[in-house]
Design an enzyme around this catalytic site. Structure first.
Site, PDB file in Angstrom:
ATOM      1  N   GLU A 449      -3.904   2.810  -4.410  1.00  0.00           N
ATOM      2  CA  GLU A 449      -3.110   2.214  -4.521  1.00  0.00           C
ATOM      3  C   GLU A 449      -4.358   0.649  -3.125  1.00  0.00           C
ATOM      4  O   GLU A 449      -3.671   0.770  -2.422  1.00  0.00           O
ATOM      5  CB  GLU A 449      -1.509   2.573  -2.919  1.00  0.00           C
ATOM      6  N   GLU A 458      -7.905  -6.724  -4.371  1.00  0.00           N
ATOM      7  CA  GLU A 458      -8.314  -6.444  -3.104  1.00  0.00           C
ATOM      8  C   GLU A 458      -9.307  -5.348  -3.990  1.00  0.00           C
ATOM      9  O   GLU A 458      -9.096  -4.175  -3.195  1.00  0.00           O
ATOM     10  CB  GLU A 458      -7.211  -5.564  -2.168  1.00  0.00           C
TER      11      GLU A 458
END
Ligand SMILES: C[S@@+](CC[C@H](N)C(=O)[O-])C[C@H]1O[C@@H](n2cnc3c(N)ncnc32)[C@H](O)[C@@H]1O
Length: 648
Positions: A449, A458
């Site tokens: 994740e 990210e």
């Protein structure tokens, strides 16, 4: 504090309702009458409406006293600032053909604002521009704005727009009051102390057209008593569409102001109303002639559902710009992990995806003999490890888990967790960047994740590209893919917040923000998709050109930037995401992202908005560049990642 905003847990009254009054030089009486009548503040003229500077010698009555509504001493400073909104004389017309009127208007406007500032009023309402041309009025207001300390100026704008299907092709007959507001605020350079007081009339424009206003700086809704209907008992009520609008105003902390005369005969206080006469007599209280309008608005407020728990939790973050996390370059703090870990919905989705993958990968007959190697890459403090172990228990499959994490602080927690939960037999902790780890064996399932609000922001693609070396050729990545989305928005508050930094850097940065005071002008569209594992030589640079159509009945609208979202397919039909049309309910780990525009772009109905977005990759950083090429060309924002980038 009456001129306030709705707070997260305080919804059960209608405190922020004012009343528009006529000029009255007995301010203490005027205020006390209306406050006792149940209103929280008055919108009152500050100056005798018969006053014209040119009629008086030297702009005064000879004694140097201007005909204001009493001296500053008639009310306390708290009363002036907390309960009075100044109403600037409605006769002023700074764009009149008549030079004398123009000059008088300018003098009067400046005198009244100066007096209002002296009284420390929180706001003054400026009269609606008289014609379609408002340049001189705006010039004068802009001059005033440069020297205002904290007072707000609310420009009164009627909420009206002619229908596009009215059959009238003559553009002169088409009215859209938003255009008037737009011209005025452009002339005033989007000044943050200039807002709108919207006059709500009997008929309302289309829902799309109304929606635009929720991204604009609207501070007050002036509801005329004429726009109320009459219910079976003779009391005022509003049409369904008006009710919906008022509830929208409440949700956006827009103050209500009741304007006009009492037009419903059954209003309490009306001598013709028998029932109310009795009430008045029995209770011996004075009831305001507009009380039943106020009561109706209060009723609409009280009828609103309380904010759901998640909204209450997120209330303080509304429209607050945050820098996106950089979990690769920086080490997340305990508090951040703790917030993630509270989001049970996210982990339930992961557990569902892992269960599904385990069931499909290991047939029932091999359940006890076949051990699946599952690696959680970017394990943080272990919630995905727990989700994996629960999935194994739920499906009766056997697991060997590696928890790979590069943050040494999270590794400390992982070690204590393994002991506490007695996972020693099953879980191996690896303190390493996944891109450099030499795994002792290959994984059947790689769980991660590493997603940001915009999916790939990210650097999930770069990290997982580095980790797929240790995934078996037929191995599964959870998530298997993710897609970013954008949509154009009106977001005048966010624009002004970015602008307040007074530098290019802030206009070329993407922000994480809980969007609230925004208008979403067109459905979102997909931008970049990444799938894992990715064995092609495809690089992670991307470019996308998007065409948005703003619905015709919206009218013109201002684009202050783009809201960004993501949706991730974890495994097969199990997904999670924040794209509004498919958002996972009750998940709070991600707020949307906001890509601002240096100069807002006005889009006319029927003219496409063309947006370009690039994902660029260098040896040490990844960044986005963005621009608009239609209806006008903006500069390309964030060239070479000069202002905003994500470190590799
Ligand atoms: C968004 S957090 C998720 C943490 C945890 N899985 C959860 O759901 O709470 C991403 C985690 O991945 C870690 N991480 C990011 N890039 C990494 C890399 N290249 N190698 C190892 N860990 C990484 C970060 O330190 C962080 O703990």
């Amino acid at each position: 504090m009456p001129l306030g905003e709705r707070s997260g847990d305080d919804k059960n009254d209608s405190r922020y309702c004012g009343v528009e009054t006529d000029f009255n030089d007995d301010m203490p009486h005027l205020l006390s009458f209306n406050l006792h009548g149940g209103f929280d503040f008055v919108v009152a003229p500050l100056m005798d409406p018969t006053y014209r500077p040119s009629l008086l010698e030297n702009g005064s009555n000879g004694a140097g006293v201007l005909p204001f509504a009493g001296s500053d001493l008639v009310l306390s400073p708290a009363q002036w600032s907390g309960h009075v909104v100044g109403k600037i004389s409605s006769w002023i017309d700074l764009d009149s053909e008549d030079e004398m009127v123009r000059k008088d208007s300018e003098i009067a406007l400046k005198q009244e604002i100066s007096w209002a500032s002296h009284l420390s009023l929180q706001a003054c309402i400026l009269p609606t521009p008289k014609g379609s041309s408002c340049a001189n009025y705006a010039r004068c207001v802009n001059q005033i704005l440069q020297n205002l300390t904290s007072m707000q100026l609310w420009l009164r704008i009627p909420l009206e727009k002619s229908d596009d299907d009215s059959g009238n092709e003559n553009p002169d007959h088409k009215i859209d009051s938003w255009d008037l507001w737009n011209s005025f605020r452009l002339l005033c350079e989007h000044h943050s102390q200039l807002s709108v007081a919207l006059d709500v009339l009997c008929s309302l424009p289309s829902a799309n057209s109304l929606g635009r206003w929720f991204g604009e700086s609207v501070r007050a809704a002036m509801i005329s008593t004429n726009s109320f209907l009459t219910n079976a008992r003779g009391y005022p009520c509003l049409s369904k569409r008006h009710q919906k609008l008022i509830v929208g105003f409440f949700n956006h902390s827009i103050q209500m102001v009741i304007c006009g005369e009492q037009v419903h005969s059954l209003c309490p206080g009306n001598p013709d109303s028998r029932a109310n006469n009795t009430d008045n007599h029995n209770e011996g209280v004075h009831l305001h002639p507009l009380r039943s309008y106020l009561d109706y608005v209060a009723y609409l407020y009280q009828r609103m559902d309380p904010l759901p728990e998640q909204e209450r939790f997120e209330f303080g973050y509304r429209d607050y710009l945050q820098s996106p996390l950089q979990p690769l370059m920086d080490n997340l703090e305990a508090q951040t992990y703790e917030t993630f870990e509270k989001d049970t919905v996210k982990y339930i989705q992961y557990q569902r995806a892992i269960s599904k993958a385990l069931l499909e990968r290991v047939p029932d007959e091999e359940a006890t003999t076949n051990t699946t190697v599952l690696m959680v890459v970017g394990a943080g403090r272990g919630p995905l490890v727990r989700a994996a172990l629960q999935a194994a228990e739920e499906t009766g499959r056997k697991l060997r888990v590696y928890a790979v994490e590069k943050n040494p602080n999270a590794i400390v927690t992982l070690h204590s967790l393994v002991k506490l939960e007695c996972w020693e037999e099953v879980v191996t902790i690896v303190a390493c960047d996944m891109r450099c780890w030499n795994a002792p064996e290959k994984a059947d399932i790689l769980v991660s994740e590493l997603l940001g609000s915009f999916g790939d922001n990210e650097l999930s693609p770069e990290c997982l590209d580095g980790a797929q070396r240790f995934l078996k050729p037929d191995g599964i990545s959870i998530p298997s893919s993710y897609t970013s989305f954008i949509q154009p928005i009106t977001a005048s508050k966010l624009y002004n917040d970015v602008k307040s930094h007074k530098d290019l850097l802030h206009f070329e940065t993407a922000y994480v923000v809980k969007l609230h005071r925004v208008a979403r002008l067109a459905p979102s569209q997909p931008v970049f998709t990444f799938a894992h594992p990715e064995y092609s030589t495809k690089r992670n640079d991307r470019y996308k050109k998007l065409h948005f159509e703003i619905p015709c009945d919206t009218g013109s609208a201002m684009i202050h930037g783009f809201a960004g979202y993501f949706d991730a397919i974890l495994y097969k039909d199990v997904h999670l995401g924040i794209e509004p049309s498919t958002a996972t309910p009750n998940m709070f780990s991600w707020f949307p992202i906001f890509f601002p525009l240096r100069t807002p772009v006005c889009v006319q109905p029927g003219v496409p908005l063309i947006v370009h977005l690039w994902r660029c990759c260098g040896s040490t950083k990844v960044w986005y560049e963005w621009c608009v090429s239609s209806p006008v060309s903006s500069p390309v924002h964030n060239t070479n990642g000069r202002s905003y980038w994500v470190g590799l």
